[in-house]
Motif scaffolding. Sequence first.
Motif, PDB file in Angstrom:
ATOM      1  N   THR A 182       0.841  -1.184   0.000  1.00 30.30           N
ATOM      2  CA  THR A 182       0.000   0.000   0.000  1.00 30.30           C
ATOM      3  C   THR A 182       0.885   1.247   0.000  1.00 30.30           C
ATOM      4  O   THR A 182       0.598   2.233  -0.669  1.00 30.30           O
ATOM      5  N   ALA A 183       1.959   1.188   0.769  1.00 32.04           N
ATOM      6  CA  ALA A 183       2.928   2.286   0.794  1.00 32.04           C
ATOM      7  C   ALA A 183       4.253   1.740   1.266  1.00 32.04           C
ATOM      8  O   ALA A 183       4.317   0.645   1.818  1.00 32.04           O
ATOM      9  N   GLY A 184       5.311   2.492   1.044  1.00 34.36           N
ATOM     10  CA  GLY A 184       6.629   2.078   1.519  1.00 34.36           C
ATOM     11  C   GLY A 184       7.483   1.499   0.414  1.00 34.36           C
ATOM     12  O   GLY A 184       7.040   1.353  -0.721  1.00 34.36           O
ATOM     13  N   GLU A 185       8.730   1.176   0.775  1.00 35.45           N
ATOM     14  CA  GLU A 185       9.687   0.700  -0.217  1.00 35.45           C
ATOM     15  C   GLU A 185      10.175  -0.695   0.125  1.00 35.45           C
ATOM     16  O   GLU A 185      10.350  -1.036   1.290  1.00 35.45           O
ATOM     17  N   VAL A 186      10.383  -1.493  -0.911  1.00 34.12           N
ATOM     18  CA  VAL A 186      11.065  -2.775  -0.763  1.00 34.12           C
ATOM     19  C   VAL A 186      12.334  -2.655  -1.594  1.00 34.12           C
ATOM     20  O   VAL A 186      12.269  -2.540  -2.811  1.00 34.12           O
ATOM     21  N   ILE A 187      13.473  -2.630  -0.908  1.00 34.54           N
ATOM     22  CA  ILE A 187      14.725  -2.423  -1.626  1.00 34.54           C
ATOM     23  C   ILE A 187      15.473  -3.732  -1.719  1.00 34.54           C
ATOM     24  O   ILE A 187      15.806  -4.343  -0.690  1.00 34.54           O
ATOM     25  N   TYR A 188      15.694  -4.201  -2.943  1.00 36.92           N
ATOM     26  CA  TYR A 188      16.441  -5.426  -3.144  1.00 36.92           C
ATOM     27  C   TYR A 188      17.756  -5.065  -3.802  1.00 36.92           C
ATOM     28  O   TYR A 188      17.771  -4.443  -4.863  1.00 36.92           O
ATOM     29  N   ASN A 189      18.856  -5.444  -3.168  1.00 35.73           N
ATOM     30  CA  ASN A 189      20.165  -5.176  -3.733  1.00 35.73           C
ATOM     31  C   ASN A 189      20.338  -3.708  -4.129  1.00 35.73           C
ATOM     32  O   ASN A 189      20.893  -3.397  -5.171  1.00 35.73           O
ATOM     33  N   GLY A 190      19.814  -2.799  -3.322  1.00 36.51           N
ATOM     34  CA  GLY A 190      20.022  -1.383  -3.565  1.00 36.51           C
ATOM     35  C   GLY A 190      18.986  -0.708  -4.438  1.00 36.51           C
ATOM     36  O   GLY A 190      19.053   0.491  -4.665  1.00 36.51           O
ATOM     37  N   GLN A 191      18.026  -1.474  -4.978  1.00 32.59           N
ATOM     38  CA  GLN A 191      17.021  -0.855  -5.861  1.00 32.59           C
ATOM     39  C   GLN A 191      15.615  -1.002  -5.305  1.00 32.59           C
ATOM     40  O   GLN A 191      15.268  -2.062  -4.801  1.00 32.59           O
ATOM     41  N   ASP A 192      14.837   0.043  -5.410  1.00 30.06           N
ATOM     42  CA  ASP A 192      13.464  -0.022  -4.937  1.00 30.06           C
ATOM     43  C   ASP A 192      12.625  -0.835  -5.931  1.00 30.06           C
ATOM     44  O   ASP A 192      12.325  -0.383  -7.032  1.00 30.06           O
ATOM     45  N   VAL A 193      12.260  -2.014  -5.520  1.00 29.00           N
ATOM     46  CA  VAL A 193      11.554  -2.942  -6.414  1.00 29.00           C
ATOM     47  C   VAL A 193      10.209  -2.384  -6.862  1.00 29.00           C
ATOM     48  O   VAL A 193       9.762  -2.602  -7.978  1.00 29.00           O
ATOM     49  N   THR A 194       9.566  -1.625  -5.962  1.00 30.28           N
ATOM     50  CA  THR A 194       8.233  -1.125  -6.295  1.00 30.28           C
ATOM     51  C   THR A 194       8.269  -0.089  -7.412  1.00 30.28           C
ATOM     52  O   THR A 194       7.259   0.210  -8.015  1.00 30.28           O
ATOM     53  N   GLN A 195       9.454   0.487  -7.687  1.00 30.71           N
ATOM     54  CA  GLN A 195       9.549   1.530  -8.705  1.00 30.71           C
ATOM     55  C   GLN A 195      10.092   1.027 -10.047  1.00 30.71           C
ATOM     56  O   GLN A 195      10.221   1.794 -10.987  1.00 30.71           O
ATOM     57  N   LEU A 196      10.462  -0.247 -10.116  1.00 30.76           N
ATOM     58  CA  LEU A 196      11.112  -0.740 -11.333  1.00 30.76           C
ATOM     59  C   LEU A 196      10.132  -0.929 -12.475  1.00 30.76           C
ATOM     60  O   LEU A 196       8.940  -1.160 -12.264  1.00 30.76           O
ATOM     61  N   ASP A 197      10.656  -0.871 -13.709  1.00 28.12           N
ATOM     62  CA  ASP A 197       9.799  -1.187 -14.850  1.00 28.12           C
ATOM     63  C   ASP A 197       9.572  -2.692 -14.882  1.00 28.12           C
ATOM     64  O   ASP A 197      10.292  -3.466 -14.257  1.00 28.12           O
ATOM     65  N   LYS A 198       8.567  -3.100 -15.616  1.00 27.61           N
ATOM     66  CA  LYS A 198       8.086  -4.473 -15.591  1.00 27.61           C
ATOM     67  C   LYS A 198       9.190  -5.501 -15.865  1.00 27.61           C
ATOM     68  O   LYS A 198       9.291  -6.530 -15.188  1.00 27.61           O
ATOM     69  N   GLU A 199      10.023  -5.185 -16.842  1.00 20.77           N
ATOM     70  CA  GLU A 199      11.027  -6.153 -17.280  1.00 20.77           C
ATOM     71  C   GLU A 199      12.114  -6.372 -16.226  1.00 20.77           C
ATOM     72  O   GLU A 199      12.485  -7.504 -15.915  1.00 20.77           O
ATOM     73  N   THR A 200      12.583  -5.290 -15.651  1.00 23.82           N
ATOM     74  CA  THR A 200      13.609  -5.403 -14.612  1.00 23.82           C
ATOM     75  C   THR A 200      13.016  -6.077 -13.382  1.00 23.82           C
ATOM     76  O   THR A 200      13.667  -6.879 -12.712  1.00 23.82           O
TER      77      THR A 200
END
Lengths: 346, 329
Positions: free
Chosen positions: B76-94
């Motif tokens: 609903t809100a917040g960040e999930v950072i995997y290996n330094g990248q915010d997963v919730t903000q990534l494009d579909k392919e990445t």
Amino acid sequence: MDHLLEVNNLEVNFKTYGGEVKAVRDVSFHVDKGEVVAIVGESGSGKSVTVQTIMGLIPTPPGIIKGGTIQFQGQDLLSLSKKELRKVKGSKIGMIFQDPMTSLNPTMVVGKQIAEGLITHQNLSKQAAKARAIELIKQVGIPNPEERYGQYPHEFSGGMRQRAMIAIALACNPELLIADEPTTALDVTIQAQVLELMKDLQEQTNTAIILITHDLGVVAETAQRVIVMYGGMMVESGTVLELFENPKHPYTWGLLNSIPDVDGPEKKQLVPIEGSPPDLFSPPKGCPFAPRCKFAMDICVEEMPGAYEIGEGHHAKCWLNDERAPEVDHAFAPKKKEAVAVGSEA
Amino acid sequence: MMVEKLMEIGNSQLDDNLVEVRSLKKYFDIKKDVTVKSVDDISISIRKGETFGLVGESGSGKSTLGKTLVGLQAPTAGEVIYNGQDVTQLDKETKKLVNKEMQIIFQDPHASLNPRMRVGDIIAEGIDAYKLFKGKERENRIYELLERVGLRAEHAKRFPHEFSGGQRQRIGIARALAVEPKFIVADEPISALDVSIQAQVINLLEDLKDSEDLTYLFIAHDLGMVKHISDRIGVMYLGKMMELSNSDDMFTKPLHPYTQALLSAIPKTDPRAAKRERIVLAGDPPSPTNPPSGCRFRTRCPHAMAICAEQAPPWKEVEPEHWTACHLY
């Protein structure tokens, strides 16, 4: 002294498409007044079938009671008619099941389910039964008993449903209470509440309890005697102290070794019991545990061992206890100070 | 191109945290005007190579947290950072590539395997989805995975119902391993198994962690097993993190009254110690649709004070590496 309940050489089979399953084989034990006896075992060990047979809950067919006797206060339960058995069960034996959601009637208010038994078996009037039911709801620690009387099971939480089940089971002051995994479906803090409640009630009423569980912690905390079942048979039985400190069956060793030690300072590798539980369609000729047993000898697959007497009331069905058997160095570390060092090395 | 993208993700990593969760919220609207805050503002980091144990009773939100972490549910809100990248903000392919590195093992081995698929195809689902292997190579990979989890190559042709609970859980583990993940959420992987089988599965998970360089989030309600397998442990109650520390400290000096009660409730397997005093909590956990104000545990807490109803306690590092949210500290 006569025992409250005495089961002798009980044999129960089930007819299935795959053949006849030998669910309970040659089970004999007794329960005395005011005693808590735990039956431990994994799925398919026959622990539930054993107590369901005592309660007359085994449907026949497909179940077949091949042999044995169940004496309760000197009466053979297996020879009673349905009506007579119902009378005994209703007033003298109570039962609590694992899943309180499926064992309560969802279309009937909880209070009525408690009062039902009182009206049938104790000939109470409707009003008197209601008053007694409210008292029972209070006794098992459910707040607002008057309001709760008129509520349905879905309005109760899991822990409260199990309390309601206990109230039903205790309604007629039974001599014997059979609890089949009463806390397995509950969270730990609720489990602690329910176990505490059962202990308190048992002390007040001196009811004998048969407690079925797979949790050895629950056994150590509540029972006086333990029966370990495997593949439909009793493999070891004795007092709680004997079973935990001087176990004599490799399956009991395996069970004790496969649970992590919460209090221990460092992490030990768990020692699992390899393999899977036996096929009850064609149980092995010898010991049912032999295929998974690290210490199995030639005789183990050939012939079922008898019950060796280890000490007073402590029996183990294992050839290792025969005087001709070799000494084995098993990894089980009893929780005695001097033995811990040896055990952790192994 | 896939490899490059992964390298990019790997290089952007700065510290030893593999997965980091910042102010994560997962709310469910169950009715008009009724919201369950399953995960409410939780921040934790899971270090590379560790086993992070997550404990809590039913309804505490531990499974929701696990599922949100691996992307099975959108936060609903917040960040999930995997290996330094915010997963919730990534494009579909990445995101798809990141998801490949995060796998999950479910609690119920009966419900989580499709009964109409053969075991080999179940295990290869990930391989097919990411087009990793084909034909003979795919087959060999399936056999290798089956043997890796203690089953046999010929089991690939069979259906799930032909296996016992412990064996099915091994199949679930093989399926998770198939895409060579780095991070695995194990959601109550042993709760449905018999005691003697539980230890087998735990030992397998520990072996795999070493051989495949895995990081685990291990969710459970069996505190004994959590202690055994975890390096650090987090305790959840009604959507909130109550306490976090390394596994030994959690068991020897628990700070939060809830953790203390939880530990005290474990039945001890020593019959001589059985007559001890136990902290028995009063009442049931409150409904998650209407949690208490302030501290969510206050209605059952033996130490509750006036302030507990007014203010939610802050998340505080009381001792080095030992965090809790309680007004007592």
